[in-house]
Design an enzyme around this catalytic site. Structure first.
Site, PDB file in Angstrom:
ATOM      1  N   CYS A  60      -0.159  -6.164   2.553  1.00 16.08           N
ATOM      2  CA  CYS A  60      -0.310  -4.738   2.826  1.00 16.08           C
ATOM      3  C   CYS A  60      -1.772  -4.303   2.932  1.00 16.08           C
ATOM      4  CB  CYS A  60       0.372  -3.921   1.743  1.00 16.08           C
ATOM      5  SG  CYS A  60       1.948  -4.592   1.277  1.00 16.08           S
TER       6      CYS A  60
ATOM      7  N   HIS B 219      -1.930   4.691  -1.133  1.00 22.46           N
ATOM      8  CA  HIS B 219      -1.039   3.584  -0.756  1.00 22.46           C
ATOM      9  C   HIS B 219       0.403   4.075  -0.949  1.00 22.46           C
ATOM     10  CE1 HIS B 219       0.074  -0.399   0.292  1.00 22.46           C
ATOM     11  NE2 HIS B 219       0.646  -0.663  -0.864  1.00 22.46           N
TER      12      HIS B 219
ATOM     13  N   GLU C 137      -1.484   3.543  -9.129  1.00 27.06           N
ATOM     14  CA  GLU C 137      -2.453   4.208  -8.248  1.00 27.06           C
ATOM     15  C   GLU C 137      -2.909   5.533  -8.844  1.00 27.06           C
ATOM     16  OE1 GLU C 137      -1.150   4.588  -4.186  1.00 27.06           O
ATOM     17  OE2 GLU C 137      -3.175   5.050  -3.492  1.00 27.06           O
TER      18      GLU C 137
ATOM     19  N   LYS D 149       3.841   7.356   3.956  1.00 29.88           N
ATOM     20  CA  LYS D 149       4.768   6.243   4.217  1.00 29.88           C
ATOM     21  C   LYS D 149       6.211   6.692   4.499  1.00 29.88           C
ATOM     22  CE  LYS D 149       2.451   2.166   2.462  1.00 29.88           C
ATOM     23  NZ  LYS D 149       1.093   2.620   2.117  1.00 29.88           N
TER      24      LYS D 149
ATOM     25  N   HIS E 220       6.521   1.825   5.553  1.00 31.89           N
ATOM     26  CA  HIS E 220       5.461   0.932   5.099  1.00 31.89           C
ATOM     27  C   HIS E 220       5.316  -0.149   6.165  1.00 31.89           C
ATOM     28  CE1 HIS E 220       2.687  -1.364   3.021  1.00 31.89           C
ATOM     29  NE2 HIS E 220       3.260  -1.522   1.844  1.00 31.89           N
TER      30      HIS E 220
ATOM     31  N   PHE F  84       0.693  -6.771  -2.410  1.00 27.40           N
ATOM     32  CA  PHE F  84       1.243  -7.823  -3.248  1.00 27.40           C
ATOM     33  C   PHE F  84       0.215  -8.942  -3.313  1.00 27.40           C
ATOM     34  CE2 PHE F  84       5.911  -6.738  -2.209  1.00 27.40           C
ATOM     35  CZ  PHE F  84       6.016  -5.998  -3.366  1.00 27.40           C
TER      36      PHE F  84
END
Lengths: 404, 93
Positions: free
Chosen positions: A161, A293, A304, A325, A330, A389
């Site tokens: 990502c 994010h 976050e 998103k 995403h 990730f």
């Protein structure tokens, strides 16, 4: 750090073909997420994703070489054409002074899937001879460099990502280091195919409900697909050709949690945001908008928030934070580029796009992420985050032209 | 003992066995009051546990706050049972 000019943008998303389509959908809180069906999945549990419409994709196919290009490369090329056109680049602006940095998390998922299905069904059948060059994650970067004869370095950053955010940051670094004068940078991802989607289901991070970043009762993310490309140039090169400078990229940083493969670490995220802001030389109080994010998973959104509070301190309350998103999905390796484009537009319009489908404040998070309706703000700097990730974090800071 | 609680106990027993197997913990060492951390059950094991539950019960359990806040094996079972009940309610309606 020395500012880098942003002079062109291009995007293909489920919201349509064009960066403006993406921004309008984000600003108006119009979700491009819809129902998706994968006939080969035995018992499909998650039934929503932000997929590019068949009509839009067929229009792109008309200008593509599908025999040699995976959907990932086709989307990237379409976004790059828009960005190059907006920047007004001519044939003499490429060559060895132009680089290409285009990320992808998965590479050619469509080709990979099709090839495996064919192989399993009939191992004696001939494989598509173009499979390998279509599947390789660097394919989009190569096609873009070929289209414009950009003979400077071509890179593919594949960090899940964070791919596109790192791509944009690394492109800016190449420009600042004097390796090139300009770069086409961003990311492309298209993996909404049966086998890959089934693998995403197995990870249990997708919601069967709606994606509700930072909201109470959120239950996960929603996948998307698309490509986002920007034209970055040294200020000198942009001014020399009289280009309109849309915004300036003034800060980039990336850190690795070096911890858990799946669970994000607030300290790693905070270190990334702090370094990007420090590199920009912009005081945190000047940053008025953060495109988070904000995946809508429990873990990301708590982490976050903790990171942003730590870095911004008292200034956090004056910061508009939202996640777009739920609008574009995403988009993984393209996500950072789409969100960077939204961040630039938000800054130019002085409007923070909303976090839609927000139900109420989660006590573990404790703030309102521009809930459901866009909100004006007044500031000359903005921030965009990607936390992948594998614990790979990346942040970009932009300012209005001349404010870097 | 009512029929429901017998069924619940049976469900919890089956779930406990799944947690033990997927979390790679010996059956006789697992108990509801044990902390997941002490058993070495981490984020990746959670995914394996949820995958096995989906296979055996046909219910997709996304990682929600109940699940992430689970500290003990019992908390984890509560969260999963909640999802299974919701799933059954939905299937009935």
């Amino acid at each position: 750090m020395r500012p880098v000019a942003i002079t062109g943008r291009g995007a293909v998303t489920a919201a349509g073909v064009g960066a403006d389509r993406l921004w309008e959908a984000a600003r108006e809180g119009r979700s491009a997420v819809g129902e998706v069906r994968f006939p080969r999945i035995h018992r499909q549990q998650v039934k929503r994703a932000a997929r590019i419409s068949d009509a839009d994709y067929e229009a792109l196919l008309a200008a593509a070489k599908p025999r040699f290009q995976d959907r990932t490369a086709i989307l990237a090329l379409a976004a790059a054409r828009e960005a190059v056109a907006e920047a007004g680049l001519g044939a003499g602006d490429f060559g060895d002074r132009c680089g290409v940095v285009v990320g992808s998390g998965f590479g050619g998922a469509e080709t990979l899937e099709r090839n495996y299905v064919r192989f399993v069904e009939d191992p004696a059948a001939r494989s598509d001879a173009m499979s390998i060059p279509k599947i390789m994650t660097s394919s989009a970067a190569s096609w873009i460099s070929m289209e414009w004869k950009a003979t400077g370095p071509a890179l593919c950053v594949s960090t899940a990502c964070s791919s596109a955010t790192q791509s944009i940051g690394i492109a800016a670094d190449l420009i600042r280091a004097g390796v090139v004068d300009r770069c086409l940078a961003g990311g492309s991802e298209s993996l909404l195919f049966d086998g890959v989607f089934a693998a995403w289901e197995a990870l249990h991070v997708m919601t069967t409900d709606r994606c509700r970043p930072f909201s109470k009762d959120r239950t996960g993310m929603v996948l998307g697909e698309g490509a986002g490309i920007v034209v970055l140039e040294s200020m000198e090169a942009a001014r020399a050709r009289g280009a309109e400078i849309l915004a300036e990229l003034v800060g980039y940083a990336s850190t690795s949690d070096a911890g858990d493969l799946l669970r994000p670490d607030p300290a790693g995220a905070a270190a990334c945001v702090r370094r990007a802001i420090t590199a920009s030389g912009v005081d945190p109080s000047r940053i008025g908008y953060c495109n988070a994010h904000g995946t809508g998973t429990i873990a990301n959104d708590v982490t976050e928030t903790r990171a942003l509070r730590e870095v911004f301190g008292d200034a956090f309350d004056g910061l508009a934070v939202s996640s777009t998103k739920p609008i574009h999905g995403h988009a993984l390796g393209a996500g950072g580029a789409l969100e960077f484009i939204v961040t630039v537009e938000a800054l130019r319009a002085q409007i923070a796009p909303p976090t839609i489908d927000f139900l109420g404040i989660d006590p573990a998070i404790g703030f309102d992420p521009v809930a459901n309706v866009a909100r004006p703000f007044s500031a000359d700097a903005a921030l965009s985050n990607s936390f992948a990730f594998g614990g790979i974090n990346a942040s970009l800071v932009v300012t209005l032209p001349g404010r870097g | 003992m009512t029929e429901t609680t017998v069924r619940d106990e049976d469900l919890r027993r089956r779930l406990l066995a799944i947690v033990a197997e997927e979390g790679m913990v010996k059956d006789r060492e697992i108990a509801e009051d044990q902390r997941l951390e002490d058993l070495g059950i981490a984020s990746a094991d959670f995914v394996m546990i949820l995958m096995a539950i989906e296979e055996k019960f046909g219910v997709y359990v996304p990682v929600d706050s109940r699940l992430t806040e689970a500290e003990t094996v019992g908390d984890l079972l509560d969260a999963v049972c909640h999802h299974i009940e919701e799933h059954e309610k939905k299937a009935e309606s």
